[in-house]
Write a protein that holds these residues in place. Sequence first.
Motif, PDB file in Angstrom:
ATOM      1  N   ALA A  57       0.826  -1.403  -0.170  1.00 35.10           N
ATOM      2  CA  ALA A  57       0.017  -0.038  -0.078  1.00 35.10           C
ATOM      3  C   ALA A  57       0.916   1.370   0.038  1.00 35.10           C
ATOM      4  O   ALA A  57       0.462   2.288  -0.713  1.00 35.10           O
ATOM      5  N   LEU A  58       1.949   1.264   0.797  1.00 38.47           N
ATOM      6  CA  LEU A  58       2.825   2.338   0.849  1.00 38.47           C
ATOM      7  C   LEU A  58       3.355   2.697  -0.319  1.00 38.47           C
ATOM      8  O   LEU A  58       3.690   3.811  -0.792  1.00 38.47           O
ATOM      9  N   SER A  59       3.974   1.563  -1.022  1.00 34.72           N
ATOM     10  CA  SER A  59       4.751   1.604  -2.254  1.00 34.72           C
ATOM     11  C   SER A  59       3.712   2.554  -3.443  1.00 34.72           C
ATOM     12  O   SER A  59       4.283   3.182  -4.008  1.00 34.72           O
ATOM     13  N   MET A  60       2.412   1.958  -3.470  1.00 35.31           N
ATOM     14  CA  MET A  60       1.680   2.656  -4.432  1.00 35.31           C
ATOM     15  C   MET A  60       1.281   3.922  -3.911  1.00 35.31           C
ATOM     16  O   MET A  60       1.267   4.871  -4.713  1.00 35.31           O
ATOM     17  N   CYS A  61       1.238   4.161  -2.879  1.00 35.71           N
ATOM     18  CA  CYS A  61       0.911   5.661  -2.291  1.00 35.71           C
ATOM     19  C   CYS A  61       2.099   6.597  -2.594  1.00 35.71           C
ATOM     20  O   CYS A  61       1.861   7.680  -3.293  1.00 35.71           O
ATOM     21  N   GLY A  62       3.203   6.100  -2.559  1.00 35.62           N
ATOM     22  CA  GLY A  62       4.501   6.949  -2.796  1.00 35.62           C
ATOM     23  C   GLY A  62       4.570   7.452  -4.405  1.00 35.62           C
ATOM     24  O   GLY A  62       4.800   8.532  -4.538  1.00 35.62           O
ATOM     25  N   VAL A  63       4.220   6.518  -4.888  1.00 29.63           N
ATOM     26  CA  VAL A  63       4.375   6.756  -6.499  1.00 29.63           C
ATOM     27  C   VAL A  63       3.004   7.746  -6.898  1.00 29.63           C
ATOM     28  O   VAL A  63       3.389   8.871  -7.611  1.00 29.63           O
ATOM     29  N   LEU A  64       2.036   7.336  -6.513  1.00 29.72           N
ATOM     30  CA  LEU A  64       0.997   8.438  -6.970  1.00 29.72           C
ATOM     31  C   LEU A  64       0.799   9.630  -6.315  1.00 29.72           C
ATOM     32  O   LEU A  64       0.543  10.729  -7.010  1.00 29.72           O
TER      33      LEU A  64
END
Length: 495
Positions: free
Chosen positions: A127-134
């Motif tokens: 979840a945090l990886s997706m959050c960082g990119v978006l």
Amino acid sequence: MRRAKGYQDLDESGIAVRSLAPPMPPPQEIEMASVTVVPDDTFTVTQAVNALGFGWFQVKLSLCTGLCWMADSMEMTILSILSPALHCEWNISKYQQALTTTVVFMGMMLSSTFWGNISDRYGRKTALSMCGVLLFYYGLLSSIAPNFLWLLFLRGLVGFAIGCVPQSVTLYAEFLPTKQRAKCVVLLDCFWALGACLEVALALVVMPTLGVHWLLALSTIPLLMFALICPWLPESARFHVASGEADKALATLEQIAQDNGRPMLLGRLVCDDSVGIGQRGRLKHLLIPHLRNTSLLLWFIWMSCAFCYYGLVLMATELFESNPGGLEEACAADCRPLQTTDYMDLLWTTLAEFPGIFATIFIIEKFGRKRTMATQFIIFALCVCVLIYNSDRTFLTCILFLARGIIAGLFQAAYVYTPEVYPTALRATAVGACSGVARLGAMITPYVAQVLLKNSVAIATGVYALAAVLAAFACLALPIETKGREMRDTVTTAS
């Protein structure tokens, strides 16, 4: 006795640990009294994390999680600077200024539960990886928005991505020993305060020369840094155990032992997860009889925290803008860009978060979570009532300084309490739900701090004081005090 590969040693707590001593040659005599064999020893993630202690592993995780919070803080702080700048550049109304703030919190509210489900089903790291990119992508795009409608749309998407940031606290708290958890989670707010100060300082340098669009672009640099380090984030060992992946959990715990220089526990890793793997990450389980009162009260507390915190941030800009030390002509008051003195006063009030954090660390362990939050709500209510008498700029800055420190520490106290009171299987969903409800309060607050305040300072501050007093009673009504309490893995033990 000879230490063979299959034997285990016991530490002082009675938990088996792997011996670091090299094999010794067989002695001539064997003393049976020195042998302690535990054939079926078991341990939980909580026991392992407490036994391995706080060390280099947690320091690295603190820096990674802190970077996430610093980036989030910069995106939030820019809201108080963005509205006045757009008012002058695009001639938007007061309601449109409030809408630029509301749309971000609307995105956060709609996405918080979504990110909580992702965290509980696919992992905190995912979840945090997706959050960082978006978050980096949409933040950068918003800096080149050609008009107000495009800016609203892109800032709403930024808010959608920010909704995942509270999950970093879930990941962080699950790796902290019980004794250090409250202090570390509260200290995490230092990164938030640092991000807010950096944003104000950046605005002080960028706004007079390059303008608000460059400020939006440069504010995404910490987001890019966080997105790049996400692949090196550890996944929660509690999540792996709850997902039936004990081997991955053991690998993570061994990494902690290696980084912290501690011997790894031996035995069988267990988790009594009564919720069940197929029921993780569902919002309805927050309202089961054991958790219903806790959830409802926490939702109101979080909503009041966000309503008061962001209201104070927005009010500070409005009060400084309307009280520059003298009366402005009506035509100049329609568009008055923030001056250097305004940015310096904003910086001073933002710095108040640091003493607020350290004060919260002291009292939260001494008096407990519930009484700490209740007391801070009452002090905040008194501070905002005094804002009615805002004729003197120095006095106004001092009151805002005190109120900002109190509400910042209060918000972190809520972040300490929430992961502690819920079981592993529902923890990320609970934090996501609380964060989502909090954004409802943040969506409403611009219309009080930026619209109602223009008509009546007394009524606006009275609304914030009333919300704080009601939230104080809600804190005292919470059924569980989590001071000194280990994080639980089951619903039954969380009640």
